[in-house]
Each structure stands twice: as structure tokens, then as C-alpha cells.
Design a protein around this motif. Structure first.
Motif, PDB file in Angstrom:
ATOM      1  N   THR A  95       0.808  -1.252   0.129  1.00 53.29           N
ATOM      2  CA  THR A  95       0.131  -0.169  -0.206  1.00 53.29           C
ATOM      3  C   THR A  95       0.743   1.070  -0.065  1.00 53.29           C
ATOM      4  O   THR A  95       0.570   2.307  -0.932  1.00 53.29           O
ATOM      5  N   ALA A  96       1.740   1.272   0.698  1.00 51.64           N
ATOM      6  CA  ALA A  96       2.886   2.557   0.774  1.00 51.64           C
ATOM      7  C   ALA A  96       3.552   2.699  -0.353  1.00 51.64           C
ATOM      8  O   ALA A  96       3.511   3.849  -0.868  1.00 51.64           O
ATOM      9  N   LEU A  97       3.898   1.601  -1.205  1.00 46.46           N
ATOM     10  CA  LEU A  97       4.682   1.783  -2.373  1.00 46.46           C
ATOM     11  C   LEU A  97       3.716   2.169  -3.398  1.00 46.46           C
ATOM     12  O   LEU A  97       4.028   3.036  -4.497  1.00 46.46           O
ATOM     13  N   SER A  98       2.430   1.800  -3.197  1.00 44.98           N
ATOM     14  CA  SER A  98       1.459   2.084  -4.196  1.00 44.98           C
ATOM     15  C   SER A  98       0.968   3.692  -4.279  1.00 44.98           C
ATOM     16  O   SER A  98       0.945   4.144  -5.185  1.00 44.98           O
ATOM     17  N   ILE A  99       0.918   4.051  -2.774  1.00 38.44           N
ATOM     18  CA  ILE A  99       0.605   5.512  -2.835  1.00 38.44           C
ATOM     19  C   ILE A  99       1.608   6.375  -3.418  1.00 38.44           C
ATOM     20  O   ILE A  99       1.339   7.324  -4.036  1.00 38.44           O
ATOM     21  N   ALA A 100       2.900   5.876  -2.922  1.00 42.40           N
ATOM     22  CA  ALA A 100       4.023   6.744  -3.142  1.00 42.40           C
ATOM     23  C   ALA A 100       3.910   6.928  -4.878  1.00 42.40           C
ATOM     24  O   ALA A 100       4.290   7.903  -5.511  1.00 42.40           O
ATOM     25  N   GLY A 101       3.926   5.704  -5.578  1.00 40.44           N
ATOM     26  CA  GLY A 101       3.911   5.483  -7.050  1.00 40.44           C
ATOM     27  C   GLY A 101       2.561   6.466  -7.477  1.00 40.44           C
ATOM     28  O   GLY A 101       3.027   7.417  -8.588  1.00 40.44           O
ATOM     29  N   ASN A 102       1.645   6.477  -7.123  1.00 44.20           N
ATOM     30  CA  ASN A 102       0.544   7.398  -7.696  1.00 44.20           C
ATOM     31  C   ASN A 102       0.655   8.764  -7.516  1.00 44.20           C
ATOM     32  O   ASN A 102       0.450   9.513  -8.400  1.00 44.20           O
ATOM     33  N   LEU A 103       1.130   9.333  -6.348  1.00 40.63           N
ATOM     34  CA  LEU A 103       1.462  10.452  -6.146  1.00 40.63           C
ATOM     35  C   LEU A 103       2.446  11.142  -7.066  1.00 40.63           C
ATOM     36  O   LEU A 103       2.489  12.150  -7.752  1.00 40.63           O
ATOM     37  N   PHE A 104       3.570  10.358  -7.287  1.00 35.29           N
ATOM     38  CA  PHE A 104       4.747  10.564  -8.150  1.00 35.29           C
ATOM     39  C   PHE A 104       4.042  10.929  -9.659  1.00 35.29           C
ATOM     40  O   PHE A 104       4.323  11.868 -10.306  1.00 35.29           O
ATOM     41  N   ALA A 105       3.398   9.734 -10.107  1.00 40.01           N
ATOM     42  CA  ALA A 105       3.196   9.805 -11.568  1.00 40.01           C
ATOM     43  C   ALA A 105       2.173  10.459 -11.905  1.00 40.01           C
ATOM     44  O   ALA A 105       2.074  11.112 -13.005  1.00 40.01           O
ATOM     45  N   CYS A 106       0.891  10.407 -10.974  1.00 40.02           N
ATOM     46  CA  CYS A 106      -0.241  11.264 -11.357  1.00 40.02           C
ATOM     47  C   CYS A 106      -0.022  12.648 -11.123  1.00 40.02           C
ATOM     48  O   CYS A 106      -0.229  13.421 -12.144  1.00 40.02           O
ATOM     49  N   SER A 107       0.993  13.170 -10.162  1.00 40.38           N
ATOM     50  CA  SER A 107       1.145  14.634 -10.070  1.00 40.38           C
ATOM     51  C   SER A 107       2.184  15.189 -11.213  1.00 40.38           C
ATOM     52  O   SER A 107       1.490  16.288 -11.731  1.00 40.38           O
ATOM     53  N   LEU A 108       2.832  14.300 -11.655  1.00 41.28           N
ATOM     54  CA  LEU A 108       3.689  14.809 -13.024  1.00 41.28           C
ATOM     55  C   LEU A 108       2.771  14.957 -14.243  1.00 41.28           C
ATOM     56  O   LEU A 108       2.903  16.112 -14.907  1.00 41.28           O
ATOM     57  N   THR A 109       1.956  13.847 -14.397  1.00 41.17           N
ATOM     58  CA  THR A 109       1.124  13.827 -15.577  1.00 41.17           C
ATOM     59  C   THR A 109       0.147  15.045 -15.570  1.00 41.17           C
ATOM     60  O   THR A 109      -0.050  15.630 -16.478  1.00 41.17           O
ATOM     61  N   ALA A 110      -0.334  15.104 -14.387  1.00 37.92           N
ATOM     62  CA  ALA A 110      -1.530  16.177 -14.352  1.00 37.92           C
ATOM     63  C   ALA A 110      -0.998  17.725 -14.585  1.00 37.92           C
ATOM     64  O   ALA A 110      -1.503  18.386 -15.228  1.00 37.92           O
ATOM     65  N   TYR A 111       0.475  17.798 -14.147  1.00 37.25           N
ATOM     66  CA  TYR A 111       0.961  19.073 -14.328  1.00 37.25           C
ATOM     67  C   TYR A 111       1.007  19.425 -15.612  1.00 37.25           C
ATOM     68  O   TYR A 111       0.843  20.512 -16.205  1.00 37.25           O
ATOM     69  N   ALA A 112       1.657  18.490 -16.471  1.00 42.75           N
ATOM     70  CA  ALA A 112       1.955  18.841 -17.990  1.00 42.75           C
ATOM     71  C   ALA A 112       0.564  18.811 -18.725  1.00 42.75           C
ATOM     72  O   ALA A 112       0.407  19.931 -19.374  1.00 42.75           O
ATOM     73  N   PHE A 113      -0.631  18.326 -18.231  1.00 42.33           N
ATOM     74  CA  PHE A 113      -1.610  18.507 -18.774  1.00 42.33           C
ATOM     75  C   PHE A 113      -2.347  19.847 -18.656  1.00 42.33           C
ATOM     76  O   PHE A 113      -3.155  20.303 -19.267  1.00 42.33           O
ATOM     77  N   TYR A 156       6.569  -8.124  -5.515  1.00 42.59           N
ATOM     78  CA  TYR A 156       5.259  -7.070  -5.425  1.00 42.59           C
ATOM     79  C   TYR A 156       5.500  -6.123  -6.554  1.00 42.59           C
ATOM     80  O   TYR A 156       4.684  -5.411  -6.739  1.00 42.59           O
ATOM     81  N   LEU A 157       6.286  -6.279  -7.603  1.00 41.20           N
ATOM     82  CA  LEU A 157       6.535  -5.392  -8.510  1.00 41.20           C
ATOM     83  C   LEU A 157       5.298  -5.260  -9.714  1.00 41.20           C
ATOM     84  O   LEU A 157       4.917  -4.065 -10.013  1.00 41.20           O
ATOM     85  N   PRO A 158       4.653  -6.531  -9.934  1.00 43.52           N
ATOM     86  CA  PRO A 158       3.516  -6.503 -10.836  1.00 43.52           C
ATOM     87  C   PRO A 158       2.235  -5.478  -9.986  1.00 43.52           C
ATOM     88  O   PRO A 158       1.573  -4.958 -10.880  1.00 43.52           O
ATOM     89  N   LEU A 159       2.381  -5.291  -8.614  1.00 43.51           N
ATOM     90  CA  LEU A 159       1.285  -4.680  -8.030  1.00 43.51           C
ATOM     91  C   LEU A 159       1.518  -3.108  -7.895  1.00 43.51           C
ATOM     92  O   LEU A 159       0.843  -2.506  -7.718  1.00 43.51           O
ATOM     93  N   VAL A 160       2.992  -2.763  -7.798  1.00 39.07           N
ATOM     94  CA  VAL A 160       3.298  -1.684  -7.619  1.00 39.07           C
ATOM     95  C   VAL A 160       3.824  -0.778  -8.846  1.00 39.07           C
ATOM     96  O   VAL A 160       3.313   0.255  -9.056  1.00 39.07           O
ATOM     97  N   VAL A 161       4.658  -1.296  -9.515  1.00 47.35           N
ATOM     98  CA  VAL A 161       5.175  -0.772 -10.717  1.00 47.35           C
ATOM     99  C   VAL A 161       4.071  -0.107 -11.454  1.00 47.35           C
ATOM    100  O   VAL A 161       4.323   1.309 -11.939  1.00 47.35           O
ATOM    101  N   PRO A 162       2.990  -0.622 -11.998  1.00 50.71           N
ATOM    102  CA  PRO A 162       2.064   0.148 -12.680  1.00 50.71           C
ATOM    103  C   PRO A 162       1.585   1.392 -11.994  1.00 50.71           C
ATOM    104  O   PRO A 162       1.276   2.490 -12.682  1.00 50.71           O
ATOM    105  N   LYS A 163       1.628   1.546 -10.765  1.00 50.65           N
ATOM    106  CA  LYS A 163       1.344   2.802 -10.215  1.00 50.65           C
ATOM    107  C   LYS A 163       2.382   3.720 -10.223  1.00 50.65           C
ATOM    108  O   LYS A 163       2.028   5.198 -10.421  1.00 50.65           O
ATOM    109  N   TRP A 164       3.466   3.398 -10.409  1.00 49.06           N
ATOM    110  CA  TRP A 164       4.605   4.427 -10.689  1.00 49.06           C
ATOM    111  C   TRP A 164       4.557   4.941 -12.065  1.00 49.06           C
ATOM    112  O   TRP A 164       5.192   5.852 -12.469  1.00 49.06           O
ATOM    113  N   LEU A 165       3.921   4.157 -12.961  1.00 46.95           N
ATOM    114  CA  LEU A 165       3.699   4.365 -14.391  1.00 46.95           C
ATOM    115  C   LEU A 165       2.321   5.138 -14.567  1.00 46.95           C
ATOM    116  O   LEU A 165       1.816   5.214 -15.720  1.00 46.95           O
ATOM    117  N   GLY A 166       1.447   5.559 -13.653  1.00 46.23           N
ATOM    118  CA  GLY A 166       0.470   6.444 -13.825  1.00 46.23           C
ATOM    119  C   GLY A 166      -0.892   5.604 -14.514  1.00 46.23           C
ATOM    120  O   GLY A 166      -1.423   6.195 -15.309  1.00 46.23           O
TER     121      GLY A 166
END
Lengths: 294, 298
Positions: A95-113, A156-166
Motif C-alpha cells: 500500500t505504501a509503495l502504491s501510494i508513493a507511486g500514484n502521487l509521483f506519476a499522477c502529479s507529474l502527468t497532471a501538471y503537464a496536462f 510486489y513489482l506487478p502490483l506496484v510498478v504500474p502505479k509508478w507509471l500512472g
């Protein structure tokens, strides 16, 4: 001067009911409370039952008992293939790695859009919206094959890496909507002070986006914590299991006989969700009301 | 000068976008294309995919009764639970919208189940309360009614999963409630001056103004309902039973793809679902002009 009575708001909307508004209010409250009791009683009953001796669990409709006990918790904690402490630690890590991943990828992408101009912007934004409606089934099989080829099974990579890729487009959309409401003058002022986009993003936009980041973190927490299919596909070794998988296998191991311990562990599995809900219900409810997150 | 600045900004933008772009290519678009190919093959992960043309689709619709029953189960589930969910959410949102006391308390308590509804813990509880000696039957026995297990009987097992979906109506209700608060009081007053009663006012004023949110919730709740998995898996212990009565589409896809390793067949099932949902979404958007109110169009 003849008096023309102007109907008041209340008189118009209340339209001469013979019944007293107080009575109507009372009926409304009674109805709402009845619905709530039907909805929530099973959960409250489960929590109460988890503190009763196992002989009492199944044959009592009530909540109270003469002999409350923690036996179900003690027994349930270690009744599965492994201790629940292991499952909880695993769930917390994912859960912690997923949260970090979503915050990272989603905020970067959202800023660009939300703030930048670039070629193909409209096409890519359309693609983002389309993926929000895409059923996950269509990528389930090929992703499984891909992660299998990469030898990511039982990690845990299949569960977490997709979150880091938004891949969770909903959160990107949420943040785009939020950043668009922030005044652009702030960006301009930062630019005059010599900030590039990167510094504007880190120093100006992110601190102001804390509500959207908080909503994203909370919903990611709930989704990851509840996730069942993902861990079921990718985690076969009990020492990697999450709380969801642990509970599910508990049901296989003990069957119907040990509902007391099962309820105890279910209560513990739900506790973090209820806890975060109590702590941040305003953020959650506003997140739902403004963006339709579910 | 201008073009070099926008060029630089474009480059920066793509740097910001890079995680998402990698994700969408490697984890969404690429896999979609690959599974479109796999849908026409037989593939068990061990030997390379073998092209079999339309055989997967032919088998789905002509030679696999379990597939057809999974379609039937899922359609019944969607067609029953989504409209009920929308009506229930709307009724409760209306009741909460009348300047009621303790609003935030009610709202929070109605919302809480929708955070828990997808969890294994609640599915475990459901399996107990609708079991042979479960809470529901114990309450019924107070009224002298005796019944067998609800989850164990093919006639009722699906309905226990429907109630699980309905139980989590809170999020939809919150969205409706937020919308109801935007309905201008003046419109209600004007309608009341013209002699419209509360029911007439609901259908002529409130409901038209709520159509954008009804559209949104109908779309998302339907897509969501087609993907139901955890409840059916936990309650039926992964079998979709009794007698395939809770064999949801996703559950059958899981069984075929990941228990029997029929990756080609599972891909064909997945693409069929995507096409059906795309058609449904397209249909909804096309008819939206007729029934969704978007304010004064200029």
C-alpha cells in the motif's frame, strides 16, 4: 389599498400540509435511521461477535455477552498458514509503495496536462479519459504474460510498478481538475523570479495541491488495501500474502467452524479503512462529490 | 523565438509525461494489441501461441454453456443492481437534501460501506449472514420462517451478491447529493407558484437538472458492475457456484485464463467484454443528447 398577500417561500413550498413539519421531520429521521440500522447492523454484529466466546458467536443475534474475550483474536492471529502480522506487514508495504507511486506519476502527468502546451495534447488527453473507462480485463492476460516473462511472479513489482507509471487515470484526472483551479498568476510570478517548470511544480503547484494529493493517497490506500485479484494472480507464496489473501485462505483452512476467529481477523482487516475514514472523511466525501471518484 | 520557446516547453512537457507515457504504451496499449492477437490463438504459456482464427469466439457462443451462463449471470446482475442502486441513491440523497439535521453524520455513515464493499472481509461476512444458520435466517426464524442457505442455493446466491453491490451505494448517493445542492431554489419557487406539487416539481425541475449526474453514475456504475469479482469469488470459494449461479464474467475469465491457462480464450473473452462495454458507452453518449440536460446551450 387592498392587500395582496405575497406568499412566502415556506408557504409556497410547504403547501398547506395538514401534518405538522415536526412530525414529517421525525418520520424522515426514523426512516433514515432504520435504513442505517439494516445496513450497518451486520458489521457491528460481526465486531461484537469477534469478542464473544466461539460457542456464542453463531447463535446470538444480539451484540452483548457476559463473557467478552480476546481468544478469537489470539487464535485467529496465528491460525492461518502464517501469522497475520506477516500479512499486515505485506499489505502495508504494498500500500505504501502504491501510494508513493500514484502521487509521483499522477502529479507529474497532471501538471503537464494542466499547465503546459505540447504537441498532441488533445489526443493524449482523450486517451487518458478513454483509459478511465477501459475495463481492466483486456490488459489482465497480457500483463500477466509480460510480468511472467520478466520473472516478476511472487514479487510486489506487478502490483506496484504500474502505479509508478500512472495507470490509474482517475487520479490524474482529479489532479488536472484541481491544478486548473489554481491561479496562473502564481506560475507567472514564479517564472519572473526565475523558476523553471520543475521548480514551479515542486515549490508552487505541489504545496497548493495538498488536498488533491491527500484524496489520491486515501483512495489509493483503500483500493490497494482491498485489492484481491492482483495479489491472487501474482502472489502464490504465503510469506508474500496480503491481508486479503490471508483472510481468503483462512476461510479455506477453517471453513465454517471458526467464524469467531474469522470475524476477529475481518475486523482487524477493516479497522485501517474505518480509521482513515474517521480521520479524513471530509477529504474523502469531497473527493467523491467533486470528481466522482469511487 | 516563440517557436523555440514552445518547442522547449513541449520537451519539458514530455519529460513530465514520461512515466505515464511509458505506462500507457507498455502496460495499456501494447498489452491491448497483444491480447487482440492472442484472442485468435490457443496459448497456454508453455508452448508458443498457435493461430486458430475465430475458434475461440465460435466456442464461446456455440460450444461453451458455462460461458453463456456467465454472460447471463452478469447481465442479470447489471440490469438489476445498477438501476436499483441509482434509485436507492437518489431517494436517500433527496431525503438528506431537505436541510436535515445531523446531515454530515448521516452522509458519513451512508458512505462508509462503499469503502468496505470491495473487501474480502465484507465478502466473508456476507457468506456468513446469508448462510444456512446466518444472521438473516436467524432474524427470519424470529418470525417463524425457516429457510435454507441463501448462498448455497442456486436460486438465491446471485441476489446475495446484488445486495452486496447495493450495500455500497454511498458513493453514488454523495454525487447525487452534491448535485441536488446546485438546483436553484428559485426554480422550485417558480414551479410552486404555478401550482406544481412536490412530486411534479421533482420530475419537472429536479430530475432534468440531475440528468448529467445520472448519466455519469449510470455509465460508471454499469462499467463497475461488469467487473464484479471479489464478492462472487469469496462467497462461492472461487467456483461461481452453486450450479454456476454466481459465475460472473470476470470470475469465469479468471478460471479460464489463470486456473486452466487458456490465455487465448481468456483474451477473446476480455475483448468481447471491451466491445460490449464500448458499444454500451457509445450508445449512452449518442442518446445523451436526447435526455441529458446541459444547461442553456448557446
Amino acid at each position: 389599498m387592498t392587500s395582496v398577500s405575497i406568499p412566502t417561500r415556506r408557504a409556497l413550498l410547504g403547501r398547506r400540509r395538514t401534518t405538522n413539519p415536526f412530525v414529517i421531520g421525525l418520520i424522515r429521521h426514523a426512516f433514515l435511521i432504520a435504513v442505517l440500522v439494516v445496513m450497518l447492523y451486520p458489521v457491528v454484529w460481526m465486531v461484537a461477535a469477534s469478542f464473544r466466546p466461539s460457542a456464542e458467536v453463531m447463535n446470538s443475534l444480539g451484540l452483548f455477552s457476559r463473557h467478552y474475550t480476546l481468544d478469537n483474536y489470539k487464535h485467529g492471529w496465528s491460525a492461518g498458514q502464517l501469522d497475520f502480522s506477516r500479512y499486515f506487514l505485506n499489505s502495508i508495504a504494498i500500500t505504501a509503495l502504491s501510494i508513493a507511486g500514484n502521487l509521483f506519476a499522477c502529479s507529474l502527468t497532471a501538471y503537464a496536462f494542466a499547465r503546459l502546451e505540447f504537441p498532441l495534447k488533445r489526443v493524449l488527453f482523450g486517451l487518458l479519459l478513454a483509459t478511465m473507462l477501459l475495463p481492466y480485463h483486456v490488459t489482465l492476460v497480457p500483463q500477466y504474460i509480460l510480468f511472467n516473462e520478466l520473472a516478476w511472479m511472487n514479487t510486489y513489482l506487478p502490483l506496484v510498478v504500474p502505479k509508478w507509471l500512472g495507470v490509474e487515470a482517475f487520479f490524474i484526472f482529479l489532479m488536472v481538475q484541481f491544478i486548473r483551479t489554481l491561479p496562473r498568476e502564481l506560475d507567472d510570478a514564479a517564472r519572473i523570479d526565475g523558476c523553471g517548470h520543475w521548480r514551479t511544480f515542486i515549490r508552487i503547484i505541489m504545496p497548493l495541491s495538498l488536498p488533491a494529493l491527500g484524496t489520491t493517497a486515501l483512495f489509493t490506500f483503500i483500493n490497494s488495501w482491498n485489492d484481491f485479484l492482483g495479489p491472487l494472480l501474482y502472489l502464490n507464496r504465503p510469506e508474500l500474502w496480503t491481508v486479503s489473501l490471508g483472510l481468503n485462505s483462512f476461510l479455506d483452512v477453517t471453513g465454517e467452524s471458526a467464524y469467531g476467529s474469522l470475524f476477529a481477523m475481518s475486523t482487524l482487516a477493516l479497522a485501517p479503512i474505518v480509521g482513515f475514514f474517521l480521520g479524513a472523511q471530509k477529504l474523502l466525501i469531497e473527493g467523491v462529490a467533486t470528481t466522482g471518484l469511487k | 523565438m516563440k517557436s523555440s520557446r514552445t518547442g522547449r516547453e513541449g520537451l519539458t512537457a514530455y519529460l513530465f509525461l514520461s512515466p505515464w507515457l511509458i505506462g500507457i504504451v507498455l502496460l495499456t496499449l501494447g498489452p491491448m494489441l497483444y491480447s487482440a492477437y492472442l484472442a485468435f490463438t490457443s496459448y497456454d504459456l508453455l508452448s508458443p501461441p498457435r493461430w486458430i482464427g475465430l475458434d475461440n469466439f465460435r466456442r464461446m457462443f456455440t460450444a461453451d454453456p458455462r460461458y453463456l451462463s456467465s454472460v447471463r449471470v452478469t447481465l442479470v446482475y447489471v440490469v438489476v443492481s445498477v438501476p436499483l442502486l441509482l434509485v436507492l441513491s437518489m431517494v436517500l440523497a433527496l431525503l438528506l437534501n431537505k436541510g436535515i439535521r445531523f446531515l454530515s453524520g448521516y452522509r458519513a455513515l451512508f458512505y462508509l460501506p462503499s469503502l468496505m464493499g470491495a473487501s474480502v472481509a465484507i465478502a466473508v461476512l456476507w457468506r456468513q449472514i446469508f448462510g444456512g444458520t446466518g444472521l438473516v435466517n436467524q432474524v427470519l426464524s424470529l418470525f417463524g420462517i425457516t429457510r435454507g442457505s441463501w448462498v448455497g442455493s442456486p436460486g438465491t446466491a446471485l441476489w446475495t451478491i446484488v445486495t452486496l453491490n447495493l450495500w455500497a451505494f454511498g458513493a453514488t448517493m454523495i454525487i447525487f447529493l452534491a448535485g441536488l445542492r446546485q438546483v436553484p431554489v428559485e426554480l422550485h419557487e417558480a414551479a410552486a407558484v404555478d401550482g406544481a406539487g412536490p412530486i411534479r416539481r421533482f420530475f419537472s425541475v429536479t430530475l432534468p437538472l440531475m440528468t448529467p449526474l445520472i448519466f455519469f453514475n449510470l455509465l460508471l456504475d454499469t462499467i463497475h458492475a461488469f467487473q464484479a469479482f471479489t464478492g462472487a469469488f469469496v462467497v462461492s470459494r472461487g467456483s461461481g457456484g452453486p450450479a454456476d449461479s454466481t459465475l460472473f464474467y470476470t470470475l469465469y475469465l479468471y478460471q479460464q485464463g489463470f486456473a486452466e491457462l487458456k490465455m487465448g480464450y481468456a483474451s477473446a473473452m476480455a475483448w468481447t467484454l471491451v466491445i460490449v462495454l464500448a458499444a454500451f458507452t457509445g450508445f449512452l453518449f449518442l442518446t445523451a443528447k436526447r435526455w441529458v440536460y446541459y444547461g442553456d446551450e448557446r
